[in-house]
Design a protein around this motif. Structure first.
Motif, PDB file in Angstrom:
ATOM      1  N   ALA A  66      37.902  50.720  34.474  1.00 23.53           N
ATOM      2  CA  ALA A  66      38.834  51.388  33.572  1.00 23.53           C
ATOM      3  C   ALA A  66      38.556  52.880  33.491  1.00 23.53           C
ATOM      4  O   ALA A  66      39.486  53.705  33.505  1.00 23.53           O
ATOM      5  CB  ALA A  66      38.762  50.756  32.184  1.00 23.53           C
ATOM      6  N   LEU A  99      41.936  46.113  37.084  1.00 23.14           N
ATOM      7  CA  LEU A  99      41.248  46.017  35.796  1.00 23.14           C
ATOM      8  C   LEU A  99      41.081  44.533  35.483  1.00 23.14           C
ATOM      9  O   LEU A  99      42.040  43.875  35.069  1.00 23.14           O
ATOM     10  CB  LEU A  99      42.039  46.710  34.690  1.00 23.14           C
ATOM     11  CG  LEU A  99      42.266  48.211  34.852  1.00 23.14           C
ATOM     12  CD1 LEU A  99      42.945  48.776  33.617  1.00 23.14           C
ATOM     13  CD2 LEU A  99      40.968  48.953  35.135  1.00 23.14           C
ATOM     14  N   GLN A 102      41.497  43.375  30.227  1.00 23.85           N
ATOM     15  CA  GLN A 102      42.092  44.412  29.395  1.00 23.85           C
ATOM     16  C   GLN A 102      41.478  44.416  27.994  1.00 23.85           C
ATOM     17  O   GLN A 102      41.445  45.460  27.339  1.00 23.85           O
ATOM     18  CB  GLN A 102      43.601  44.162  29.279  1.00 23.85           C
ATOM     19  CG  GLN A 102      44.331  44.122  30.611  1.00 23.85           C
ATOM     20  CD  GLN A 102      44.506  45.489  31.251  1.00 23.85           C
ATOM     21  OE1 GLN A 102      44.432  46.500  30.581  1.00 23.85           O
ATOM     22  NE2 GLN A 102      44.724  45.517  32.548  1.00 23.85           N
ATOM     23  N   ASP A 103      41.032  43.244  27.533  1.00 27.23           N
ATOM     24  CA  ASP A 103      40.603  43.115  26.137  1.00 27.23           C
ATOM     25  C   ASP A 103      39.123  43.477  25.983  1.00 27.23           C
ATOM     26  O   ASP A 103      38.286  42.656  25.634  1.00 27.23           O
ATOM     27  CB  ASP A 103      40.885  41.699  25.621  1.00 27.23           C
ATOM     28  CG  ASP A 103      40.214  40.629  26.456  1.00 27.23           C
ATOM     29  OD1 ASP A 103      39.895  40.901  27.636  1.00 27.23           O
ATOM     30  OD2 ASP A 103      40.000  39.519  25.936  1.00 27.23           O
ATOM     31  N   LEU A 115      46.494  48.403  24.355  1.00 27.65           N
ATOM     32  CA  LEU A 115      46.256  46.978  24.118  1.00 27.65           C
ATOM     33  C   LEU A 115      47.328  46.483  23.158  1.00 27.65           C
ATOM     34  O   LEU A 115      47.812  47.233  22.316  1.00 27.65           O
ATOM     35  CB  LEU A 115      44.866  46.726  23.512  1.00 27.65           C
ATOM     36  CG  LEU A 115      43.630  47.074  24.336  1.00 27.65           C
ATOM     37  CD1 LEU A 115      42.377  46.634  23.585  1.00 27.65           C
ATOM     38  CD2 LEU A 115      43.669  46.459  25.715  1.00 27.65           C
TER      39      LEU A 115
END
Length: 244
Positions: A66, A99, A102-103, A115
């Motif tokens: 990221a 990625l 994402q969380d 998000l």
């Protein structure tokens, strides 16, 4: 950091002289470091030390990928700001860099990738379900999720975890973890401060200076927050934050 320095100062000459060389050379590094997975039509990064330093030699670490993507995007944005040609490889790698998750808290802040509200809530709930402790810098940004969600109960639940286990008597210094003697842990202190500067205030740096991203929200025990002497784009002011 280089891009945020430019956002705060608005100094194009500084960006040209100091900031852009950092952004462009680190972007060049990432284009040399990624590997293209043709079968999946994506770029990947192998063999890194995770932000969790005990994980060594891992591939596609979520935060590493990221922050590399962010680096490439900001290098392109800085080039556009300065009227320079953008290396098309930066844009290609940023667009196709995988990625894997994402969380992840640090993807929300400080990287500011979008998000969903559900993802933010899940991160906050996971944090509240875990025992307090760990490395101080790893827990400091969780209350920001509560501010972004507009949920004061999340802030109230998570804020004590960001300082109470770490304050070490008799001088109130901060260790890296509740159990070790790596003191005074400035990284943790700086992260704690960012809760107030960029969390509860709802403010973030943007290309227009300070921008309100969401409605300010303070911990319930705090009635007013005053950020004194904030200087952005040559203007110094005190910023008063109240709930709502």
């Amino acid at each position: 950091a280089a891009w945020q320095s430019y956002l705060a100062g608005g100094d194009r000459a500084w960006l040209e002289r100091e900031g852009f060389p950092i952004l462009s050379e680190t972007a060049e590094f990432w284009t040399s470091r990624v590997r293209f997975n043709a079968a999946k039509d994506r770029y990947e990064i192998a063999g890194v030390v995770s932000i969790n330093e005990s994980l060594i030699g891992v591939s596609n670490d979520p935060y590493t990928n990221a922050v590399a993507k962010k680096n490439l995007e900001l290098a392109a944005r800085a080039a556009q700001t300065l009227g320079r040609a953008v290396n098309p490889k930066w844009e290609e790698v940023a667009r196709k860099l995988w990625l894997p998750r994402q969380d992840v808290l640090l993807i929300d802040y400080p990287l500011e990738f979008p998000l969903t509200q559900a993802q933010k809530l899940r991160l906050a709930q996971q944090a509240m379900a875990r025992p307090a402790g760990g490395v101080m810098m790893g827990v400091e940004f969780y209350p920001i999720l509560g501010a972004e969600l507009g949920d004061q109960s999340i802030i109230d639940a998570l804020l004590p975890r960001t300082w109470r286990p770490y304050v070490r008597r008799p001088f109130d210094v901060l260790p890296e973890t509740p159990a070790n003697n790596n003191i005074d842990f400035i990284t943790g202190a700086g992260a704690f401060l960012q809760q107030f500067l960029f969390g509860y205030s709802g403010l973030r740096l943007s290309e227009d200076g300070l921008a309100k991203r969401y409605t300010p929200l303070l911990p319930s025990a705090v009635k007013r927050l005053i950020l004194k002497g904030v200087t952005v784009r040559g203007r110094t002011r005190d910023i008063v934050v109240e709930n709502g």
